[in-house]
Design an enzyme around this catalytic site. Structure first.
Site, short mmCIF file in Angstrom:
data_model
loop_
_atom_site.label_atom_id
_atom_site.label_comp_id
_atom_site.label_asym_id
_atom_site.label_seq_id
_atom_site.Cartn_x
_atom_site.Cartn_y
_atom_site.Cartn_z
N CYS A 82 0.83 -1.21 0.00
CA CYS A 82 0.00 0.00 0.00
C CYS A 82 0.87 1.27 0.00
O CYS A 82 1.89 1.35 0.68
CB CYS A 82 -0.91 0.00 1.22
SG CYS A 82 -2.04 1.40 1.27
N CYS A 89 0.36 -0.12 10.34
CA CYS A 89 -0.10 -1.12 9.37
C CYS A 89 1.03 -1.90 8.70
O CYS A 89 1.95 -1.32 8.12
CB CYS A 89 -0.96 -0.43 8.30
SG CYS A 89 -1.71 -1.62 7.17
N CYS A 126 -16.96 -8.59 5.02
CA CYS A 126 -16.25 -7.32 4.82
C CYS A 126 -14.99 -7.55 4.00
O CYS A 126 -14.09 -8.29 4.44
CB CYS A 126 -15.84 -6.72 6.16
SG CYS A 126 -17.17 -6.60 7.33
N CYS A 157 -19.81 -5.37 3.11
CA CYS A 157 -19.04 -4.22 3.57
C CYS A 157 -17.73 -4.21 2.79
O CYS A 157 -17.19 -5.28 2.47
CB CYS A 157 -18.78 -4.34 5.06
SG CYS A 157 -17.74 -3.01 5.72
N CYS A 217 -19.36 2.65 8.50
CA CYS A 217 -18.65 1.91 9.54
C CYS A 217 -17.36 2.69 9.78
O CYS A 217 -16.51 2.79 8.89
CB CYS A 217 -18.35 0.49 9.04
SG CYS A 217 -17.28 -0.43 10.16
N ARG A 289 -18.17 -2.39 17.76
CA ARG A 289 -17.49 -3.67 17.50
C ARG A 289 -16.18 -3.79 18.27
O ARG A 289 -15.30 -2.94 18.16
CB ARG A 289 -17.23 -3.86 16.00
CG ARG A 289 -16.62 -5.23 15.68
CD ARG A 289 -16.49 -5.51 14.21
NE ARG A 289 -17.75 -5.35 13.53
CZ ARG A 289 -17.97 -4.52 12.52
NH1 ARG A 289 -16.98 -3.80 12.04
NH2 ARG A 289 -19.15 -4.44 11.97
N1 SAM Z 1 -6.63 0.66 3.05
C1 SAM Z 1 -7.90 0.99 3.53
C2 SAM Z 1 -7.88 2.06 4.59
O1 SAM Z 1 -6.92 2.15 5.31
O2 SAM Z 1 -8.87 2.77 4.71
C3 SAM Z 1 -8.65 -0.20 4.07
C4 SAM Z 1 -7.90 -1.29 4.81
S1 SAM Z 1 -7.18 -0.83 6.38
C5 SAM Z 1 -6.20 -2.24 6.77
C6 SAM Z 1 -8.56 -0.85 7.48
C7 SAM Z 1 -8.35 -0.47 8.91
O3 SAM Z 1 -7.73 -1.52 9.61
C8 SAM Z 1 -7.48 0.73 9.23
O4 SAM Z 1 -8.13 1.94 9.06
C9 SAM Z 1 -7.13 0.49 10.69
O5 SAM Z 1 -8.08 1.12 11.52
C10 SAM Z 1 -7.24 -1.03 10.83
N2 SAM Z 1 -5.92 -1.62 11.09
C11 SAM Z 1 -4.92 -1.79 10.20
N3 SAM Z 1 -3.84 -2.36 10.77
C12 SAM Z 1 -4.16 -2.55 12.07
C13 SAM Z 1 -3.46 -3.08 13.20
N4 SAM Z 1 -2.20 -3.52 13.09
N5 SAM Z 1 -4.09 -3.13 14.39
C14 SAM Z 1 -5.37 -2.68 14.51
N6 SAM Z 1 -6.07 -2.17 13.48
C15 SAM Z 1 -5.49 -2.09 12.29
FE1 SF4 Z 2 -2.78 1.15 3.41
FE2 SF4 Z 2 -2.77 -0.08 5.76
FE3 SF4 Z 2 -3.05 2.54 5.66
FE4 SF4 Z 2 -5.05 0.96 4.78
S1 SF4 Z 2 -4.32 1.10 6.88
S2 SF4 Z 2 -4.26 2.79 3.81
S3 SF4 Z 2 -3.85 -0.74 3.95
S4 SF4 Z 2 -1.25 1.41 5.00
#
Ligand code: SAM
Ligand code: SF4
Ligand code: DTB
Length: 342
Positions: A82, A89, A126, A157, A217, A289
């Site tokens: 990404c 992340c 989702c 979702c 959400c 949630r």
């Molecule tokens: N890339 C898109 C975005 O960020 O909007 C969608 C996927 S992203 C992985 C979705 C959500 O997962 C993030 O906004 C974050 O809140 C949650 N998330 C990601 N990594 C995480 C982690 N290591 N621990 C907890 N929540 C996490």
């Molecule tokens: Fe990319 Fe992870 Fe950020 Fe979503 S949460 S925008 S997957 S880096």
């Protein structure tokens, strides 16, 4: 009137929003309501634990079936690589976490996973993608995924990053029930965690999702080294979205080595339950949630979260890329607590 966002910073960030090609020239941000003040939220957090739990449980019983928990199943439809730099992340291309980047998966893999989710008792499926935003060329495939999963009798979702109004409308027309787009932390803390987009970019996409007719959400993550006032700011922003999100995921950070926040201290389970309780009181009608982080929580800690008003979880042994409790473990916990799934 509560000032949620510093005016100078907002002006600066609005310029950043306007530099986003997805944002129309005449963009005017939706007003955020002032139904909840910072003082109100501070007062809730300052309550003795027993008092805040009792209040949350009373609010919960007024608006929801007391022993019923909604189950959602996640699937990563596009993993890793990404462009964004979200500090929590493991899917960001900015950090070396050993995660292999993959392309958008095919329809059969989606339908197989949705079938398993339904058999396992999930009511909502989702689909998440590690994108800053979906590309035009992927929209047909995404809309097909939505309509085929919906035809299986599951709620749908997606979480794909930023959306333009036309992309949101296409997903909505294809039958997408919910769009997940988290604000993650308080407006003041946002730049510490993410530099490649602004808090206002997030609010803007949320407005676009609302306008397209989909349900929202939206939640956040705790345990990222944030201050107490950031937890207040996170819940204040969520509850003052107008209307509040129908679904509010509260994630405990899953710390991943190699990410900037991979060494963060976990939140104490009692503090975590208190955050759930305050969210429940502030957003009485929403599904709150208990999201990422259950894998390392005890049964007792999870039970406390349900008592505090959590009424939704992610099921299945993988979230997007990290571990989650197995179906067997969740079934045993639900049986022990007399919880039924919806
Ligand atoms: N890339 C898109 C975005 O960020 O909007 C969608 C996927 S992203 C992985 C979705 C959500 O997962 C993030 O906004 C974050 O809140 C949650 N998330 C990601 N990594 C995480 C982690 N290591 N621990 C907890 N929540 C996490
Ligand atoms: Fe990319 Fe992870 Fe950020 Fe979503 S949460 S925008 S997957 S880096
Ligand atoms: C949300 O708030 N939490 C989910 C879902 N929305 C997309 C994601 C949690 C991801 C945890 C890290 C992982 O498994 O990759």
């Amino acid at each position: 009137m509560t000032v949620l966002i510093d005016k100078t910073k907002l002006d600066k960030n609005l310029k950043a929003v306007k530099s986003n090609p997805a944002v129309p020239e005449n963009y005017v941000p939706h007003p955020i309501s002032d139904a909840w003040s910072r003082d109100d939220v501070e007062a809730l957090f300052a309550l003795p634990f027993m008092d805040v739990i009792l209040k949350a449980q009373s609010v919960h019983r007024e608006h929801h079936a007391p022993n019923s928990v909604q189950m959602s199943q996640l699937l990563s439809i596009k993993t890793g690589g990404c462009a964004e730099d979200c500090g929590y992340c493991n899917q960001s291309a900015h950090f070396d976490t050993g995660l292999k980047a993959e392309k958008l998966i095919g329809m059969n893999a989606v339908l197989d996973a949705a079938h398993k989710a339904k058999t396992g008792g999930a009511g909502r499926f989702c689909m998440g993608a590690a994108w800053r935003e979906p590309k035009e060329r992927d929209m047909d495939a995404l809309c097909d995924m939505v309509s085929r999963v919906k035809d299986m009798g599951l709620e749908t979702c997606m979480t794909l990053g930023m959306l333009s109004p036309s992309k949101a409308q296409r997903l909505s027309d294809a039958g997408l029930d919910y769009y997940n787009h988290n604000i993650d932390t308080s407006p003041e803390d946002y730049d510490r965690v993410i530099s490649t987009r602004t808090f206002e970019d997030r609010l803007h996409t949320l407005n676009i999702v609302r306008d397209s007719g989909m349900k929202v959400c939206c939640g956040g993550i705790v345990g990222m080294g944030e201050q107490a006032e950031d937890r207040i700011g996170l819940l204040l922003t969520l509850a003052n979205l107008n209307p509040a999100p129908e679904s509010v995921p509260i994630n405990a950070l899953v710390p991943v080595p190699g990410t900037p926040l991979g060494d963060s201290e976990p939140v104490h389970p009692i503090d975590f339950a208190r955050i759930i309780a305050v969210a429940r009181i502030m957003m009485p009608k929403s599904y709150v949630r208990l999201s990422a982080g259950r894998e390392t929580m005890t049964d007792e800690a999870q039970a406390l979260c349900f008592l505090a008003g959590a009424n939704s979880i992610f099921v299945g042994e993988t979230l997007l890329t990290t571990d989650n409790p197995s179906e067997t473990e969740d079934r045993a916990l639900f049986t022990r607590l007399g919880i039924v799934s919806e």
